[in-house]
Design an enzyme around this catalytic site. Structure first.
Site, PDB file in Angstrom:
ATOM      1  CG  ASP A   1     -12.296  -9.383   1.458  1.00  0.00           C
ATOM      2  OD1 ASP A   1     -12.189  -8.404   0.701  1.00  0.00           O
ATOM      3  OD2 ASP A   1     -11.909  -9.359   2.647  1.00  0.00           O
TER       4      ASP A   1
ATOM      5  CD  GLU B   1      -2.896  -1.336   2.277  1.00  0.00           C
ATOM      6  OE1 GLU B   1      -2.809  -0.519   3.212  1.00  0.00           O
ATOM      7  OE2 GLU B   1      -3.769  -2.225   2.214  1.00  0.00           O
TER       8      GLU B   1
ATOM      9  CG  HIS C   1      -9.539  -6.060   0.382  1.00  0.00           C
ATOM     10  ND1 HIS C   1      -9.809  -7.204   1.107  1.00  0.00           N
ATOM     11  CD2 HIS C   1      -8.220  -5.800   0.569  1.00  0.00           C
ATOM     12  CE1 HIS C   1      -8.694  -7.612   1.709  1.00  0.00           C
ATOM     13  NE2 HIS C   1      -7.725  -6.778   1.397  1.00  0.00           N
TER      14      HIS C   1
END
Ligand code: XIL
Length: 556
Positions: A271, A163, A240
């Site tokens: 997910d 990130e 995500h």
């Protein structure tokens, strides 16, 4: 030398396991249709991974069993992060990390290390260091953590930086960047390479799955770093996703452009959340997102695999992080596979052979045990002649153009749960084979769930047993006492389509008024203890060519 204490002791055992692991990851090994995810993935030359949390890994056998059986790659959800491995300077703790690595080694699984340099879950002592000390601490942390597992054959790759971008594609102004400038990234990769020359080294981020400003910034950084000889081997797309935001655009093309830079790519933290409450139609949408993600990876040779961020909704970071959202994973809180599991399974299984022959349609389902929220369906199994074998069944609700999936099973019976009380369901079953071919739909069965909360005392389910041009038999019509006390007498009503006539009945007395038919118990089946069932049947005639059957069964 910092190394995983038991790695040398384990080396011999692991050498044997490694052979097994290599076999799992070699393309071309055919997998039976109903095989686990990892077997299908291995047959396609991909990994299918899960992030594991140390609490349930230690305490829940269902968690361990599924993690071992279904996945061939493991990521520690938290146990390898800086706050877990070096909570205070120079004091390294690997209890959780070792537990994850040991579990993976025991089950012939690879481990992806996550994560070395991140702005989050990093202790305050790191954040408050000056530039020289911070750079030294970063190098030492990488040397110790990567070095510990460098000789461990299970640990094959690392997220070196995580990130590093902000949401618009600029550099994230983290304490790393603010103290060290952009050079911390190249430094971290070089330190990781020095600590383990064989490990695959990845950069990882979110909202970079499709082509957008942030993924383009990442693309430019990876290209530049590699031009400078910085050892970036791999790009991780976290994944995500959320069904309410739509599926990202050009996922496959995005993976391919990174692949064309010469790096391996992978989905690292998949997910797919939804706004709660969960329902069948959201589940169905979620399943298509899982399917499309898997298919994108399958279509790109350089995509090594997909890791799901957990696997059961019982243990997921989503509800704690995204208010009002959840149900993001492929098993529910009770470890039951969801439509998303089927989607991942079938996408991984698809295309393994030349089977294009679908299974035969399942027999007409028979409903029983109908309560306010559950119903059991059973049917005559399909057969599959195409070679890949039956993989399972899905149950769908007939509901206009998009028929949501209500359940799925490996064999010819399923108990549907989470149904709405006092609601009429018309459902059918499809079979699928190991190549993903779907059978035609079975005939439908209709049933009406009981009124919840102490309302109606009984529920009814009706099956059309046979039909011909101008008539049909409905049998059994099953009446279930869903209340807490005994029933002495019951009444079922339903709607007869226009032009139909009841021509016979058994085990109940039927009277017709307009299109409404009322069926009352016979003397011998009036008494129903709680949970007990009675059945009756009837035959009806209809105009030639008319295919309608009765609807709106209700019980009182
Ligand atoms: C999450 C974990 O799932 C949570 O348990 C923890 O509290 C916070 O971190 N991107 C990442 C992961 O790279 O490490 C994060 O994991 C989720 C977002």
């Amino acid at each position: 030398m910092p190394s995983h204490d038991r790695s040398r002791i384990r080396t011999l055992a692991l050498a044997a396991l490694f052979g097994l692991l290599a076999a799992f990851l070699l393309p071309g090994t055919p997998a039976g249709a109903s095989a686990a995810l990892r077997q299908h993935a291995a047959a396609r030359g991909k990994f299918i991974g899960a992030a594991l949390a140390t609490g349930p890994l230690a305490n829940e056998s269902a968690y361990r069993d599924i993690a071992a059986a279904e996945f061939n790659q493991i990521t520690a959800e938290n146990a390898m992060k800086w706050d877990a491995t070096e909570p205070s300077q120079g004091r390294f703790t690997f209890t959780g990390a070792d537990a994850v690595v040991d579990f993976a080694a025991a089950n012939g699984q690879q481990v992806h290390g996550h994560t070395l340099v991140w702005h989050s879950q990093t202790p305050g002592w790191v954040q408050s260091l000056g530039a020289t000390a911070m750079r030294a601490a970063m190098r030492e942390h990488i040397a110790q953590v990567v070095g510990r597992y460098a000789d461990d054959p299970a640990v094959v790759s690392w997220d070196v930086v995580n990130e590093v971008f902000d949401d618009s594609g600029g550099m994230r102004t983290s304490f790393w960047y603010n103290t060290l400038g952009e050079s911390y990234i190249a430094d971290a990769f070089r330190a990781a390479r020095a600590a383990d020359p064989d490990a695959r080294l990845c950069i990882n981020d979110y909202n970079v799955e499709g082509i957008n400003a942030k993924s383009t910034a990442m693309y430019n950084l990876v290209r530049t770093l590699r031009q400078q000889g910085v050892p970036v081997d791999c790009v991780g797309f976290q994944g995500h996703l959320a069904i309410q935001y739509g599926f990202p655009g050009q996922v496959q093309q995005n993976m391919q452009r990174f692949a064309d830079l010469g790096v391996q790519v992978r989905v690292t933290e998949l997910d797919i959340r939804m706004v709660m409450p969960r329902d069948a139609s959201k589940d169905a949408t979620q399943a298509t997102y899982y399917r499309d993600t898997v298919n994108a990876c399958l279509a790109v040779t350089a995509c090594a695999g997909i890791t799901i961020w957990g696997f059961t909704d019982k243990h997921s970071w989503v509800p704690d992080t995204f208010s009002g959202q959840g149900a993001a994973l492929i098993y529910d809180e009770n470890y039951r596979p969801k439509p998303a599991y089927t989607a991942v399974h079938d996408a991984l299984a698809g295309g393994t052979g030349s089977d294009t022959t679908p299974p035969t349609a399942p027999g007409t389902p028979v409903a029983s045990g109908v309560t306010a929220t559950t119903a059991t369906l059973t049917w005559t199994p399909s057969t599959d002649a195409g070679g890949s074998g039956l993989a399972g069944y899905t149950v769908h609700r007939e509901q206009g153009s998009t028929d949501p999936q209500l359940g799925q099973s490996a064999g010819p019976s399923v108990t549907l749960t989470g149904l709405s009380p006092a609601t009429r369901y018309e459902v059918y079953v499809r079979a699928r084979d190991g190549a993903g071919n779907q059978s035609p739909a079975s005939a439908t069965v209709a049933f009406t769930t009981a009124t919840g909360g102490g309302g109606g005392p009984c529920a009814v389910a009706a099956t059309v047993q046979t039909q011909w041009g101008n008539g049909y038999v409905v049998q059994p019509v099953t009446v279930t006492n869903t209340g807490a006390s005994a029933l002495n007498g019951w009444t079922v009503t339903f709607t007869l389509p226009a032009g139909h006539t009841v021509t016979g009945s058994w085990n109940a007395t039927l009277t017709t008024s307009g299109q409404t038919v009322t069926a009352r118990n016979a003397a011998h089946n009036a008494a129903l203890a709680p949970g007990a069932t009675a059945t009756f049947g009837f035959q009806a005639g209809r105009p030639d060519g008319n295919t309608a059957t009765p609807s709106g069964y209700a019980c009182g």
